[in-house]
Motif scaffolding. Structure first.
Motif, mmCIF file in Angstrom:
data_model
loop_
_atom_site.group_PDB
_atom_site.id
_atom_site.type_symbol
_atom_site.label_atom_id
_atom_site.label_comp_id
_atom_site.label_asym_id
_atom_site.label_seq_id
_atom_site.Cartn_x
_atom_site.Cartn_y
_atom_site.Cartn_z
ATOM 1 N N ALA A 100 10.726 -18.664 -84.672
ATOM 2 C CA ALA A 100 11.974 -19.320 -83.674
ATOM 3 C C ALA A 100 12.641 -18.104 -83.112
ATOM 4 O O ALA A 100 12.640 -17.428 -83.368
ATOM 5 N N ILE A 101 13.635 -18.850 -82.309
ATOM 6 C CA ILE A 101 14.567 -17.768 -81.753
ATOM 7 C C ILE A 101 16.148 -18.373 -82.591
ATOM 8 O O ILE A 101 16.803 -19.742 -82.731
ATOM 9 N N GLY A 102 16.895 -17.838 -82.747
ATOM 10 C CA GLY A 102 18.403 -17.866 -83.432
ATOM 11 C C GLY A 102 18.147 -16.801 -84.545
ATOM 12 O O GLY A 102 17.758 -15.325 -84.895
ATOM 13 N N GLU A 103 19.515 -16.619 -85.127
ATOM 14 C CA GLU A 103 20.816 -17.773 -84.147
ATOM 15 C C GLU A 103 21.447 -17.257 -83.271
ATOM 16 O O GLU A 103 22.199 -16.537 -82.960
ATOM 17 N N THR A 104 21.564 -18.755 -82.795
ATOM 18 C CA THR A 104 21.451 -18.537 -81.734
ATOM 19 C C THR A 104 23.146 -20.240 -81.674
ATOM 20 O O THR A 104 22.748 -20.517 -81.862
ATOM 21 N N GLY A 105 23.546 -20.322 -80.636
ATOM 22 C CA GLY A 105 24.963 -20.655 -80.616
ATOM 23 C C GLY A 105 26.393 -20.880 -79.683
ATOM 24 O O GLY A 105 26.629 -19.911 -79.405
ATOM 25 N N PHE A 122 27.230 -16.860 -71.864
ATOM 26 C CA PHE A 122 25.619 -15.724 -71.924
ATOM 27 C C PHE A 122 24.474 -15.774 -72.751
ATOM 28 O O PHE A 122 23.843 -16.560 -72.138
ATOM 29 N N TRP A 123 25.117 -15.840 -73.566
ATOM 30 C CA TRP A 123 23.371 -15.480 -74.723
ATOM 31 C C TRP A 123 23.146 -16.281 -75.313
ATOM 32 O O TRP A 123 21.740 -16.749 -75.787
ATOM 33 N N PHE A 124 24.100 -17.648 -75.359
ATOM 34 C CA PHE A 124 23.119 -18.984 -76.074
ATOM 35 C C PHE A 124 22.162 -19.513 -74.553
ATOM 36 O O PHE A 124 21.321 -20.278 -74.914
ATOM 37 N N LEU A 138 14.155 -23.795 -82.003
ATOM 38 C CA LEU A 138 15.846 -23.074 -82.527
ATOM 39 C C LEU A 138 16.635 -23.197 -83.900
ATOM 40 O O LEU A 138 16.701 -24.103 -83.942
ATOM 41 N N VAL A 139 16.824 -22.109 -83.815
ATOM 42 C CA VAL A 139 18.175 -22.370 -85.013
ATOM 43 C C VAL A 139 19.589 -21.816 -84.667
ATOM 44 O O VAL A 139 19.630 -20.843 -84.024
ATOM 45 N N LEU A 140 20.412 -23.251 -84.825
ATOM 46 C CA LEU A 140 21.744 -23.528 -83.763
ATOM 47 C C LEU A 140 22.922 -22.986 -84.814
ATOM 48 O O LEU A 140 22.650 -23.472 -86.038
ATOM 49 N N HIS A 141 23.220 -21.677 -84.488
ATOM 50 C CA HIS A 141 24.851 -21.867 -86.054
ATOM 51 C C HIS A 141 26.019 -22.218 -84.607
ATOM 52 O O HIS A 141 26.094 -22.325 -83.692
ATOM 53 N N ILE A 142 26.362 -23.909 -84.856
ATOM 54 C CA ILE A 142 27.346 -24.316 -84.186
ATOM 55 C C ILE A 142 28.427 -24.349 -84.890
ATOM 56 O O ILE A 142 28.235 -25.400 -85.920
ATOM 57 N N ARG A 143 29.491 -23.533 -84.849
ATOM 58 C CA ARG A 143 31.006 -23.685 -85.626
ATOM 59 C C ARG A 143 32.248 -24.481 -84.686
ATOM 60 O O ARG A 143 33.057 -23.474 -83.764
ATOM 61 N N GLN A 144 32.698 -25.519 -84.996
ATOM 62 C CA GLN A 144 33.758 -26.752 -84.572
ATOM 63 C C GLN A 144 33.668 -26.024 -82.592
ATOM 64 O O GLN A 144 34.273 -25.474 -82.432
ATOM 65 N N ALA A 145 32.370 -26.029 -82.496
ATOM 66 C CA ALA A 145 32.125 -26.268 -81.148
ATOM 67 C C ALA A 145 31.030 -27.242 -80.833
ATOM 68 O O ALA A 145 30.014 -26.935 -79.828
ATOM 69 N N VAL A 163 17.096 -26.952 -84.992
ATOM 70 C CA VAL A 163 17.639 -27.336 -86.533
ATOM 71 C C VAL A 163 19.588 -26.856 -86.063
ATOM 72 O O VAL A 163 19.615 -25.717 -85.769
ATOM 73 N N VAL A 164 19.914 -27.841 -86.251
ATOM 74 C CA VAL A 164 21.278 -27.264 -86.193
ATOM 75 C C VAL A 164 21.972 -27.125 -87.725
ATOM 76 O O VAL A 164 22.208 -27.762 -89.433
#
Length: 266
Positions: A100-105, A122-124, A138-145, A163-164
């Motif tokens: 997978a690709i991540g952590e990204t977000g 840009f990197w997201f 995708l492995v998504l890191h999303i915090r307060q966004a 996955v979030v």
């Protein structure tokens, strides 16, 4: 068998007992673990730390990796060009155990200036493009966004392909992610009685949208008395989810494992 879909056993906290702990994790019923990259260099070093063991392979859980750059790490390594960064990711993908690709977000928790915002975006986008190119989840890191991240994700064809991680949102946010075909990574946070919103979300969303995670060594369950969170806690997290949803722990185990296998192809 359980799958811990997000844990970091390459961290220095485990340098003294890494493989003994992993052997115990296998014995407790966690047969597969996924280790996401965080810093740029961890795309290389995590393989070095986790691929060498004195124990027989059958005594350890199957270990998989992701390739990525965490949104709070993208302003490090300033002397390395964007092209060199991208090459590190593309080279990491060549490892057959990178799934997978991540952590990204996006992560708005920490104060950022304009250039930091620009670099996160840009990197997201770059990692989403790479995921599409290689047809990787995708492995998504999303915090307060969440709102901004959802708008970015809508620009790509996910096809139930992500996955979030460490999800902590309400029902409305949940429905938007599910509409995009995404899974929700649920771990120790759901065990805290004070997290009413998350617990209500997990109670009401379909089990076929949930995968289990710990985010080892972080995000300890409420009842965890150990210094660090580990995958040893996965079976009890499954019990907590089962109680919330009024179903059996065995059902949580079988469905979430099938979800993770379906998402990551493992």
């Amino acid at each position: 068998m359980f799958i811990d879909s997000h844990c970091h056993y390459d961290r220095k906290q485990f340098d003294t007992n890494r493989f003994e702990l992993l052997a115990d994790i296998k014995l407790c019923g966690v047969g597969k673990i996924i280790t996401p990259a965080i810093e740029l260099e961890s795309n290389i070093t995590m393989h070095e730390k986790l691929d060498i063991a004195d124990l027989p392979e059958e005594n350890l859980p199957k270990i998989y990796y992701t390739a990525g750059i965490h949104p709070t790490r993208i302003w490090r390594n300033g002397s390395i060009s964007e092209k060199e960064w991208e090459n590190v990711l593309r080279n990491a993908i060549q490892n057959s155990y990178v799934i997978a690709i991540g952590e990204t977000g996006l992560d708005y928790h920490h104060q950022m200036n304009e250039s930091m915002f620009v670099k996160q975006y840009f990197w997201f986008h770059k990692q989403l493009e790479i995921a599409q190119e290689f047809k990787l989840p995708l492995v998504l890191h999303i915090r307060q966004a969440d709102s901004d991240s959802i708008e970015v994700l809508k620009q790509y064809h996910l096809n139930e392909n992500g996955v979030v991680h460490c999800f902590n949102g309400d029902i409305d946010t949940t429905e938007k992610y599910i509409e995009l075909g995404l899974y929700l990574g649920i771990g120790g946070a759901v065990t805290w009685k004070e997290h009413f919103e998350l617990r209500n979300t997990v109670k009401n969303i379909p089990l076929d949208r949930i995968i289990l995670e710990t985010d080892t060594p972080y995000v300890k369950p409420e009842w965890c008395i150990e210094k660090w969170n580990t995958s040893l806690n996965i079976p009890r997290i499954a019990i907590d989810i089962a109680e919330l949803k009024n179903i059996s722990a065995e059902e949580v185990e079988s469905v979430t494992t099938a979800n993770a296998e379906n998402l990551f192809g493992i």
